[in-house]
Design a protein around this motif. Sequence first.
Motif, short mmCIF file in Angstrom:
data_model
loop_
_atom_site.label_atom_id
_atom_site.label_comp_id
_atom_site.label_asym_id
_atom_site.label_seq_id
_atom_site.Cartn_x
_atom_site.Cartn_y
_atom_site.Cartn_z
N PRO A 89 0.95 -1.44 -0.01
CA PRO A 89 -0.02 -0.08 -0.19
C PRO A 89 0.90 1.13 0.08
N ASP A 90 2.08 1.28 0.79
CA ASP A 90 2.93 2.50 0.81
C ASP A 90 3.58 2.75 -0.76
N LEU A 91 3.70 1.73 -1.60
CA LEU A 91 4.20 2.04 -2.77
C LEU A 91 3.19 2.46 -3.68
N ALA A 92 2.09 2.07 -3.64
CA ALA A 92 0.81 2.72 -4.46
C ALA A 92 0.70 4.04 -4.24
N ALA A 93 0.82 4.31 -2.80
CA ALA A 93 0.62 5.76 -2.16
C ALA A 93 1.82 6.59 -3.07
N TRP A 94 2.85 6.00 -2.99
CA TRP A 94 3.97 6.75 -3.51
C TRP A 94 3.97 6.74 -4.88
N SER A 95 3.29 5.90 -5.56
CA SER A 95 3.24 6.04 -6.95
C SER A 95 2.34 6.97 -7.51
N GLU A 96 1.28 7.17 -6.77
CA GLU A 96 0.21 8.36 -6.92
C GLU A 96 0.97 9.91 -6.82
N LEU A 97 1.74 9.73 -5.84
CA LEU A 97 2.68 11.19 -5.43
C LEU A 97 3.31 11.19 -6.76
N THR A 98 4.10 10.22 -7.18
CA THR A 98 4.72 10.33 -8.29
C THR A 98 4.13 10.73 -9.71
N GLU A 99 3.01 10.11 -9.68
CA GLU A 99 2.23 10.58 -11.05
C GLU A 99 1.53 11.88 -10.89
N ARG A 100 1.47 12.43 -9.76
CA ARG A 100 1.18 13.98 -9.66
C ARG A 100 2.40 14.99 -9.81
#
Length: 200
Positions: A68-79
């Motif tokens: 889940p942390d990597l998923a949240a991090w991926s969303e931050l990266t997309e932004r």
Amino acid sequence: MATTSSRRQRRDAVRNREQLLEAATRAFAERGLAVDVREIAREAGVGVGTFYRHFPTKDDLLQAVIEPDLAAWSELTERADAAEDAWQGLRTFVESTLALMVERRAILDGLGGAVQDSAAVVACQEHLRGALTGLVDRAHGQGALRSDVSAADVGLQIMALGRIVQMTAEMDPEAWRRHAGFVLDGLRAADGPGGENRSS
């Protein structure tokens, strides 16, 4: 009766797994990846044997917790990638990554390689490298980042700032923001868009 017993066993197994994940998430977030699995099992209220039935290795548990942390991090990266201003995108990524480290020490330890031979650790490091490559290339293309700064350089600075996150967590939890500003000011091109001409 056999069917009822089987359903109860399945419910117990699901509950035990959830308890293990909850205990591990808390432990890794607060104390890092070096926490012993026996401690996690005890905090989850299950035996070590139950732990290993659900997670044959500690790395299996790490991967389940960090997903889940990597998923949240991926969303931050997309932004960050979507930002029209490449410098703002890079800055957003650095600051968001550090903020995630504050909440999730597992990410901090993962980037620092606190646990060797771990697929979860490799996933953290690969995400950082992959995200920074595009962000740094865009920032160079817009003339916003010093030409002598590479993606690897920025990654090392993030890991160094992660150490500051650890050192100041109790006495000054927001100190990392000031230090991140120092680092980012040093990385920005002197004559880049929105930057100051440092030669003057």
